[in-house]
Scaffold this active site. Structure first.
Site, PDB file in Angstrom:
ATOM      1  N   LYS A 112       0.836  -1.211   0.000  1.00 25.21           N
ATOM      2  CA  LYS A 112       0.000   0.000   0.000  1.00 25.21           C
ATOM      3  C   LYS A 112       0.873   1.264   0.000  1.00 25.21           C
ATOM      4  O   LYS A 112       0.658   2.174  -0.789  1.00 25.21           O
ATOM      5  CB  LYS A 112      -0.932   0.024   1.232  1.00 25.21           C
ATOM      6  CG  LYS A 112      -1.840  -1.191   1.345  1.00 25.21           C
ATOM      7  CD  LYS A 112      -2.745  -1.113   2.578  1.00 25.21           C
ATOM      8  CE  LYS A 112      -2.005  -1.121   3.910  1.00 25.21           C
ATOM      9  NZ  LYS A 112      -1.271  -2.382   4.202  1.00 25.21           N
ATOM     10  N   ARG A 130      11.158  -0.819  11.058  1.00 27.78           N
ATOM     11  CA  ARG A 130      10.116  -0.588  12.052  1.00 27.78           C
ATOM     12  C   ARG A 130      10.192  -1.625  13.158  1.00 27.78           C
ATOM     13  O   ARG A 130      10.383  -2.815  12.900  1.00 27.78           O
ATOM     14  CB  ARG A 130       8.738  -0.650  11.379  1.00 27.78           C
ATOM     15  CG  ARG A 130       8.358   0.687  10.764  1.00 27.78           C
ATOM     16  CD  ARG A 130       7.162   0.597   9.881  1.00 27.78           C
ATOM     17  NE  ARG A 130       6.041  -0.147  10.477  1.00 27.78           N
ATOM     18  CZ  ARG A 130       4.919  -0.387   9.832  1.00 27.78           C
ATOM     19  NH1 ARG A 130       4.761   0.047   8.580  1.00 27.78           N
ATOM     20  NH2 ARG A 130       3.947  -1.063  10.406  1.00 27.78           N
ATOM     21  N   ARG A 178      11.507  -5.410   4.999  1.00 27.45           N
ATOM     22  CA  ARG A 178      11.199  -3.981   4.740  1.00 27.45           C
ATOM     23  C   ARG A 178      12.134  -3.034   5.496  1.00 27.45           C
ATOM     24  O   ARG A 178      12.433  -3.234   6.659  1.00 27.45           O
ATOM     25  CB  ARG A 178       9.758  -3.712   5.176  1.00 27.45           C
ATOM     26  CG  ARG A 178       9.419  -2.233   5.265  1.00 27.45           C
ATOM     27  CD  ARG A 178       7.949  -1.962   5.243  1.00 27.45           C
ATOM     28  NE  ARG A 178       7.186  -2.528   6.342  1.00 27.45           N
ATOM     29  CZ  ARG A 178       5.852  -2.477   6.401  1.00 27.45           C
ATOM     30  NH1 ARG A 178       5.158  -1.925   5.419  1.00 27.45           N
ATOM     31  NH2 ARG A 178       5.235  -3.008   7.417  1.00 27.45           N
ATOM     32  N   ARG A 187      -9.655   0.795   8.605  1.00 24.57           N
ATOM     33  CA  ARG A 187      -9.276  -0.575   8.938  1.00 24.57           C
ATOM     34  C   ARG A 187     -10.383  -1.304   9.685  1.00 24.57           C
ATOM     35  O   ARG A 187     -10.228  -2.481  10.005  1.00 24.57           O
ATOM     36  CB  ARG A 187      -8.036  -0.554   9.827  1.00 24.57           C
ATOM     37  CG  ARG A 187      -6.720  -0.859   9.130  1.00 24.57           C
ATOM     38  CD  ARG A 187      -5.617  -0.642  10.144  1.00 24.57           C
ATOM     39  NE  ARG A 187      -4.414  -1.374   9.908  1.00 24.57           N
ATOM     40  CZ  ARG A 187      -3.327  -0.871   9.305  1.00 24.57           C
ATOM     41  NH1 ARG A 187      -3.356   0.339   8.803  1.00 24.57           N
ATOM     42  NH2 ARG A 187      -2.230  -1.586   9.219  1.00 24.57           N
TER      43      ARG A 187
END
Ligand code: ADP
Ligand code: ADP
Ligand code: ZN
Length: 228
Positions: free
Chosen positions: A23, A171, A137, A98
């Site tokens: 996304k 993260r 990521r 969400r």
């Protein structure tokens, strides 16, 4: 008159999909190509946590555990962000809504602004791919560009393609323990939004297992139809 206003209203596009579906990656590409502004509630919440605001303090532990932050907090943050003047070109909602409560709140927010949802695009990836994407990521600390160890490494190792920065971040919640909770939250609370938007006639599904450019092309097609 009303039709005229509706035709001129800034487009609203929603990217739905599990964590790691792509996304954020696609939202940034759309922002570059069309000038739509990416509104990521994950980014807004991480900023609130970093700034130690009341919302950030309330969200911190929930985010670390991979749960969903309360609807009230997220809706307030998103509503405030929608009020900023840069959203006049159109917005891409990344990670919001969400839950059904958030989707209903969004409908109301848009109604008061004379806007509508042009398209809700569901990025479809299987759970195994989601875990692979999340575990590799990282992002540039300078400009926020997203990367992946395996699928999207910087052209020059250790240097951001976009800004030349050398400071990269991972993260804290992109870890094996938290991924399970995030996936469960997606299936239980967010996946039902696919039928919510199908019912409104704005849903498009995109196979998001392919490469970034192919998905980008599919999104461009859907969006040009939805904003024509
Ligand atoms: P989301 O915002 O849905 O959580 P991201 O856009 O951050 O997902 O993508 C998750 C990770 O997968 C990032 O490391 C990104 O570079 C990578 N990625 C995104 N799209 C693809 C794709 N189509 N194929 C392979 N890797 C991808
Ligand atoms: P990802 O797409 O990888 O799941 P995000 O950056 O969108 O990551 O979200 C990170 C975390 O922030 C979520 O796991 C959740 O705790 C919180 N969050 C983000 N958006 C929302 C939202 N719309 N409602 C509730 N919690 C949210
Ligand atoms: Zn950068």
């Amino acid at each position: 008159m009303c039709a005229e206003i509706a035709a001129q209203a800034a487009p609203v596009l929603i990217l739905l999909g599990p964590p790691g579906a792509g996304k954020g990656t696609q939202a940034r590409l759309l922002q570059e190509a069309h000038g739509y502004v990416q509104l990521s509630t994950g980014d807004l919440l991480r900023e609130a946590v970093a700034n130690g605001t009341a919302a950030g303090q309330a969200a911190k532990a929930v985010m670390a555990a991979g749960g969903l932050v309360s609807d009230d907090i997220v809706i307030a943050i998103l509503s405030e962000r929608l009020d900023q003047p840069d959203t006049a070109q159109g917005v891409i909602l990344d990670g919001f809504p969400r839950t059904t409560v958030q989707a209903q709140a969004l409908d109301q927010l848009l109604q008061t602004r004379g806007q509508r949802i042009n398209a809700a695009i569901s990025l479809e990836v299987d759970d195994a791919q989601m875990v692979t994407r999340i575990s590799g990521r990282f992002t540039c600390g300078g400009c926020g560009e997203g990367y992946h160890d395996q699928f999207k490494a910087p052209a020059t190792p250790g240097q951001c393609d976009k800004c030349g920065g050398t400071d990269f971040k991972r993260r804290a919640d992109d870890n094996a323990e938290t991924v399970g909770s995030r996936l469960a939250a997606y299936h239980a609370q967010t996946a039902p939004l696919i039928s919510y938007y199908e019912g409104k006639g704005v849903l498009s599904g995109v196979d998001a297992m392919g490469d970034i450019a192919a998905i980008q092309a599919s999104l461009a097609n859907i969006i040009s139809r939805a904003t024509a």
